[in-house]
Design an enzyme around this catalytic site. Sequence first.
Site, short mmCIF file in Angstrom:
data_model
loop_
_atom_site.label_atom_id
_atom_site.label_comp_id
_atom_site.label_asym_id
_atom_site.label_seq_id
_atom_site.Cartn_x
_atom_site.Cartn_y
_atom_site.Cartn_z
N ASP A 13 -17.00 -6.08 -25.10
CA ASP A 13 -17.07 -4.65 -24.81
C ASP A 13 -18.40 -4.45 -24.10
O ASP A 13 -19.46 -4.60 -24.70
CB ASP A 13 -17.03 -3.88 -26.14
CG ASP A 13 -17.23 -2.38 -25.97
OD1 ASP A 13 -17.53 -1.93 -24.85
OD2 ASP A 13 -17.10 -1.66 -26.99
N HIS A 20 -15.75 5.18 -27.07
CA HIS A 20 -15.22 3.82 -27.27
C HIS A 20 -13.73 3.72 -27.00
O HIS A 20 -13.06 2.83 -27.53
CB HIS A 20 -15.48 3.38 -28.71
CG HIS A 20 -16.92 3.15 -29.05
ND1 HIS A 20 -17.61 2.04 -28.65
CD2 HIS A 20 -17.80 3.92 -29.74
CE1 HIS A 20 -18.85 2.12 -29.10
NE2 HIS A 20 -19.00 3.25 -29.76
N ASP A 54 -12.31 -3.04 -24.83
CA ASP A 54 -12.69 -4.45 -24.64
C ASP A 54 -12.05 -5.05 -23.39
O ASP A 54 -10.84 -4.90 -23.18
CB ASP A 54 -12.27 -5.25 -25.87
CG ASP A 54 -13.09 -4.86 -27.08
OD1 ASP A 54 -14.16 -5.44 -27.26
OD2 ASP A 54 -12.68 -3.93 -27.81
N TYR A 91 -20.17 4.52 -21.80
CA TYR A 91 -20.64 4.51 -23.16
C TYR A 91 -20.81 3.08 -23.68
O TYR A 91 -19.96 2.22 -23.49
CB TYR A 91 -19.69 5.28 -24.10
CG TYR A 91 -20.43 5.63 -25.35
CD1 TYR A 91 -21.44 6.58 -25.33
CD2 TYR A 91 -20.21 4.92 -26.52
CE1 TYR A 91 -22.20 6.85 -26.45
CE2 TYR A 91 -20.96 5.19 -27.66
CZ TYR A 91 -21.95 6.15 -27.61
OH TYR A 91 -22.71 6.40 -28.72
N ASN A 105 -23.02 -21.30 -24.27
CA ASN A 105 -21.72 -20.94 -24.83
C ASN A 105 -21.73 -19.45 -25.16
O ASN A 105 -22.66 -18.99 -25.80
CB ASN A 105 -21.51 -21.78 -26.11
CG ASN A 105 -20.07 -21.76 -26.58
OD1 ASN A 105 -19.51 -20.69 -26.79
ND2 ASN A 105 -19.47 -22.93 -26.73
N ASP A 132 -8.25 -4.11 -30.89
CA ASP A 132 -9.45 -3.27 -30.81
C ASP A 132 -9.61 -2.52 -32.13
O ASP A 132 -8.62 -2.18 -32.78
CB ASP A 132 -9.36 -2.29 -29.64
CG ASP A 132 -10.69 -1.59 -29.38
OD1 ASP A 132 -11.75 -2.20 -29.66
OD2 ASP A 132 -10.69 -0.43 -28.91
N LYS A 133 -10.88 -2.25 -32.47
CA LYS A 133 -11.26 -1.54 -33.71
C LYS A 133 -10.89 -2.32 -34.96
O LYS A 133 -10.41 -1.76 -35.95
CB LYS A 133 -10.62 -0.14 -33.76
CG LYS A 133 -10.84 0.69 -32.50
CD LYS A 133 -12.29 1.04 -32.25
CE LYS A 133 -12.43 1.88 -30.98
NZ LYS A 133 -12.98 1.09 -29.84
N TYR A 228 -25.13 -3.54 -37.30
CA TYR A 228 -23.89 -3.05 -36.71
C TYR A 228 -24.12 -2.61 -35.27
O TYR A 228 -24.97 -1.77 -35.01
CB TYR A 228 -23.32 -1.87 -37.52
CG TYR A 228 -22.09 -1.30 -36.87
CD1 TYR A 228 -20.88 -1.98 -36.93
CD2 TYR A 228 -22.14 -0.11 -36.16
CE1 TYR A 228 -19.76 -1.49 -36.31
CE2 TYR A 228 -21.01 0.39 -35.53
CZ TYR A 228 -19.83 -0.31 -35.61
OH TYR A 228 -18.70 0.18 -34.98
N LYS A 231 -17.48 -3.26 -33.27
CA LYS A 231 -16.61 -4.14 -34.04
C LYS A 231 -16.26 -5.36 -33.19
O LYS A 231 -16.38 -5.35 -31.97
CB LYS A 231 -15.38 -3.36 -34.48
CG LYS A 231 -14.90 -3.76 -35.86
CD LYS A 231 -15.96 -3.67 -36.93
CE LYS A 231 -15.47 -4.27 -38.25
NZ LYS A 231 -16.53 -4.27 -39.26
N ASP A 233 -13.34 -6.98 -32.68
CA ASP A 233 -12.17 -6.80 -31.83
C ASP A 233 -11.65 -8.14 -31.31
O ASP A 233 -11.86 -8.51 -30.14
CB ASP A 233 -12.50 -5.83 -30.68
CG ASP A 233 -13.02 -4.50 -31.24
OD1 ASP A 233 -12.67 -4.18 -32.38
OD2 ASP A 233 -13.76 -3.82 -30.54
N TYR A 347 -23.43 -3.31 -43.58
CA TYR A 347 -23.63 -3.65 -42.17
C TYR A 347 -23.55 -2.43 -41.26
O TYR A 347 -23.48 -2.56 -40.06
CB TYR A 347 -22.59 -4.68 -41.73
CG TYR A 347 -22.71 -5.99 -42.44
CD1 TYR A 347 -23.86 -6.75 -42.32
CD2 TYR A 347 -21.67 -6.47 -43.24
CE1 TYR A 347 -23.98 -7.97 -42.97
CE2 TYR A 347 -21.78 -7.67 -43.89
CZ TYR A 347 -22.93 -8.42 -43.75
OH TYR A 347 -23.05 -9.62 -44.39
P1 13P Z 1 -15.91 -0.70 -30.70
O1 13P Z 1 -16.35 -1.73 -31.70
O2 13P Z 1 -14.53 -0.93 -30.23
O3 13P Z 1 -16.92 -0.55 -29.62
O4 13P Z 1 -15.83 0.70 -31.49
C1 13P Z 1 -16.98 1.14 -32.12
C2 13P Z 1 -16.86 2.43 -32.84
O5 13P Z 1 -17.81 2.84 -33.47
C3 13P Z 1 -15.64 3.19 -32.82
O6 13P Z 1 -15.71 4.33 -33.65
MG MG Z 2 -17.16 0.12 -27.81
MG MG Z 3 -13.73 -2.43 -29.03
#
Ligand code: 13P
Ligand code: MG
Ligand code: MG
Length: 366
Positions: A13, A20, A54, A91, A105, A132-133, A228, A231, A233, A347
């Site tokens: 991402d 997001h 993503d 964003y 890597n 995703d998420k 954090y 995520k 994903d 986290y």
């Molecule tokens: P992503 O991990 O897909 O960027 O989403 C983050 C998020 O906080 C969604 O609420």
């Molecule tokens: Mg995001």
């Molecule tokens: Mg994502």
Amino acid sequence: MMPKTTISVMKADVGSFPGHSRTHPKLLEKAARLLRDQEGNLLIDSFVTHCGDDIELIMTHTHGVDNEKVHKLAWDVFMECTAVAKSMKLYGAGQDMLADAFSGNVKGMGAGVAEMEFEERASDPVLVFMADKTQPGAWNFFLYKIFADPFNTAGLVIDPSLHKGFVFEVHDLIEKRMILFSCPEDLYRLLAYIGAPSRYVIKHVFRREGEIAASTSTQRLVLVAGRYIGKDDPVMIVRAHSGFPAVGEVLEPFCTPVLVAGWMRGSHNGPIMPVGVCDANCTRFDGPPRVTCLGFQLCNGELIGPADMFDDPAFDRVRGRCNELADMIRAHGPFEPHRLSPDEMEYTTLLAAEKELTSRWTPIPE
Ligand code: 13P
Ligand code: MG
Ligand code: MG
Ligand code: 13P
């Protein structure tokens, strides 16, 4: 003899809009062009898509897994896309790029990676899943159903080429150790671990003879970054037919609406909804979590396809049930089990919110 084919799926991402919810077409165009430039050189073939926010790079080549040049290419693509994202003030531009420079890597540098190398069969159907998420352990339930549950996979019962069962390689992401479970005899032992998907993640599945059947990305951004930032994903590659479950058996578990971790601020459980690529945009409460699947036939490394596997009314009912589940769990608001358990919340930004209150806590009188 044909060289072995490697399929590498790498995702990051690097910025999205609005918030997001989804990637921007300019990023996808950029990534697709950069990969196409390498076809006939480093790569045989490539396909670029997205799941929510993503970018997903699907690449084929003959250089094996963990190849530095292929990883460097993905790194360069993500960095160039980051620059485009920054120029548009998207964003979270550069969100997952955790390092300043490439160091061998893209795993451990913020990107998610699933790869496998194999000798192509006479016909080799391959399915690429993207979510995703959510977090890598989200695949555990589905991989168990595909490769170990005879109520899902008819071939485990009626196809002698599947009777020996499959071997699951499980990674413990906290202790950084791994173990092999041979199923069916290790079924219960396997479930004892993979039922805790934030820690134990199925990395690979093999046939008994050692042939690769499935590969997932196991990178957890919080464990790489120590805080954090977004995520994980994850992505997953699964081979089908002729000694493996049929394409339809691989897709069947996604008809069950299951809860996964990663919705809203990476801090909530929610149903993972299988959707076609055109619906892979996270809107409601930044979700609910999505999974897409592109199907290909491999032909000497060429990706014949894609077929958008969840773009099918046969998945309408699970989508409806996911929406019902979403209503139900959203009604919990800030209460568990919608919100993740306290150890998972460590986290997130909750810790900072709690720090402000430290001095206001006093001992309970005896
Ligand atoms: P992503 O991990 O897909 O960027 O989403 C983050 C998020 O906080 C969604 O609420
Ligand atoms: Mg995001
Ligand atoms: Mg994502
Ligand atoms: P075909 O007979 O069309 O190859 O299909 C076999 C199969 O296993 C379908 O699930």
